[in-house]
Design a protein around this motif. Structure first.
Motif, mmCIF file in Angstrom:
data_model
loop_
_atom_site.group_PDB
_atom_site.id
_atom_site.type_symbol
_atom_site.label_atom_id
_atom_site.label_comp_id
_atom_site.label_asym_id
_atom_site.label_seq_id
_atom_site.Cartn_x
_atom_site.Cartn_y
_atom_site.Cartn_z
ATOM 1 N N ASN A 94 0.830 -1.177 0.000
ATOM 2 C CA ASN A 94 0.000 0.000 0.000
ATOM 3 C C ASN A 94 0.874 1.240 0.000
ATOM 4 O O ASN A 94 2.029 1.168 0.372
ATOM 5 N N VAL A 95 0.341 2.360 -0.397
ATOM 6 C CA VAL A 95 1.169 3.535 -0.661
ATOM 7 C C VAL A 95 1.857 4.086 0.576
ATOM 8 O O VAL A 95 3.005 4.531 0.501
ATOM 9 N N TRP A 101 -3.269 11.848 -3.499
ATOM 10 C CA TRP A 101 -3.299 10.618 -4.287
ATOM 11 C C TRP A 101 -4.534 10.576 -5.175
ATOM 12 O O TRP A 101 -4.487 10.102 -6.305
ATOM 13 N N ASP A 102 -5.663 11.078 -4.676
ATOM 14 C CA ASP A 102 -6.897 11.028 -5.449
ATOM 15 C C ASP A 102 -6.799 11.895 -6.701
ATOM 16 O O ASP A 102 -7.347 11.560 -7.740
ATOM 17 N N HIS A 128 -4.772 2.397 2.676
ATOM 18 C CA HIS A 128 -5.339 1.971 3.940
ATOM 19 C C HIS A 128 -5.806 3.196 4.714
ATOM 20 O O HIS A 128 -5.233 4.277 4.579
ATOM 21 N N THR A 129 -6.814 3.003 5.533
ATOM 22 C CA THR A 129 -7.272 4.107 6.366
ATOM 23 C C THR A 129 -6.287 4.334 7.502
ATOM 24 O O THR A 129 -5.518 3.447 7.872
ATOM 25 N N CYS A 131 5.881 4.069 0.593
ATOM 26 C CA CYS A 131 6.475 5.416 0.617
ATOM 27 C C CYS A 131 6.224 6.039 1.988
ATOM 28 O O CYS A 131 5.399 6.941 2.136
ATOM 29 N N PRO A 132 6.916 5.559 3.038
ATOM 30 C CA PRO A 132 6.625 6.035 4.396
ATOM 31 C C PRO A 132 6.926 7.518 4.604
ATOM 32 O O PRO A 132 6.329 8.146 5.466
ATOM 33 N N ASN A 133 7.824 8.083 3.827
ATOM 34 C CA ASN A 133 8.131 9.509 3.946
ATOM 35 C C ASN A 133 7.391 10.298 2.884
ATOM 36 O O ASN A 133 7.924 11.212 2.277
ATOM 37 N N PHE A 134 6.133 9.928 2.678
ATOM 38 C CA PHE A 134 5.295 10.545 1.662
ATOM 39 C C PHE A 134 5.255 12.054 1.822
ATOM 40 O O PHE A 134 5.110 12.582 2.916
ATOM 41 N N ASN A 135 5.398 12.727 0.701
ATOM 42 C CA ASN A 135 5.297 14.172 0.648
ATOM 43 C C ASN A 135 4.333 14.500 -0.487
ATOM 44 O O ASN A 135 4.550 14.073 -1.619
ATOM 45 N N GLY A 136 3.281 15.212 -0.184
ATOM 46 C CA GLY A 136 2.261 15.526 -1.177
ATOM 47 C C GLY A 136 2.813 16.169 -2.434
ATOM 48 O O GLY A 136 2.275 15.973 -3.521
ATOM 49 N N SER A 137 3.890 16.916 -2.326
ATOM 50 C CA SER A 137 4.446 17.568 -3.513
ATOM 51 C C SER A 137 5.073 16.547 -4.472
ATOM 52 O O SER A 137 5.252 16.831 -5.651
#
Length: 186
Positions: free
Chosen positions: A109-110, A169-170, A150-151, A114-120
């Motif tokens: 799952n995302v 992501w959406d 996942h929630t 990608c645990p250090n997810f950054n929206g940019s």
């Protein structure tokens, strides 16, 4: 549909990974899926399926009976993680830019991959995916992406605020599949 970017979302234990794996199995075997139809104007095709999995161990895969019956056709990338979605973008470009086949890539799952997810980072990932899709289309193939979400911990319902980074992501996706239960169902 082939060539889409799908976000698969649901609350915990709803069967997201099972669904994604079944779709990958159907696609890699070239069978008409009873779950999701891939004939987006191009007919039902057979393609290579890849699952990037940050959760399931080999024992869990065996326990879920993902062996035989076409499940062995899926290319599994277990225990994978990338520091950022930018690293995931670079990996996708280097591994999928020249395949001569229809391809389905499942990321499950995302937030774990990608645990250090950054929206940019989403903008770069979207550009990478668009480049890959254009290259595939030019060669007469399709590349499809499915991102499993996942929630957040403790959330028992799904909404845009219950999934980590989901608004970003959406915007990346072209289709959303939401799994859930109907109130009062068992």
């Amino acid at each position: 549909p082939e060539g889409s970017i799908c976000n698969l979302v649901a609350v915990e234990k709803a069967g997201k990974s099972f669904l994604a794996t079944q779709i990958a199995r159907d696609y890699s075997c070239g069978v008409e899926s009873k779950i999701v139809h891939f004939n987006n104007g191009f007919g039902t095709s057979k393609g290579a399926s890849f699952i990037y999995d940050a959760e399931l161990t080999d024992d869990a895969i065996l326990h879920r009976n993902y062996v035989g019956n076409g499940f062995d056709n899926i290319n599994r990338c277990p225990n994978c993680a990338f520091d950022t979605t930018a690293d995931l973008s670079e990996h996708l470009m280097s591994h999928f830019s020249s395949l001569e086949n229809n391809v389905l890539v499942v990321v499950d799952n995302v937030t774990a991959i990608c645990p250090n997810f950054n929206g940019s980072d989403i903008k770069r990932l979207k550009n990478t995916i668009q480049q890959l899709q254009t290259g595939y289309n030019n060669r007469g193939y399709r590349i499809t992406f499915m991102f499993v979400h996942h929630t957040k911990a403790g959330k028992s319902v799904f909404d845009d605020d219950s999934v980590a980074g989901f608004k970003e992501w959406d915007r990346l996706g072209t289709i959303r599949i939401c799994l859930g239960t109907v109130e009062g169902s068992e």
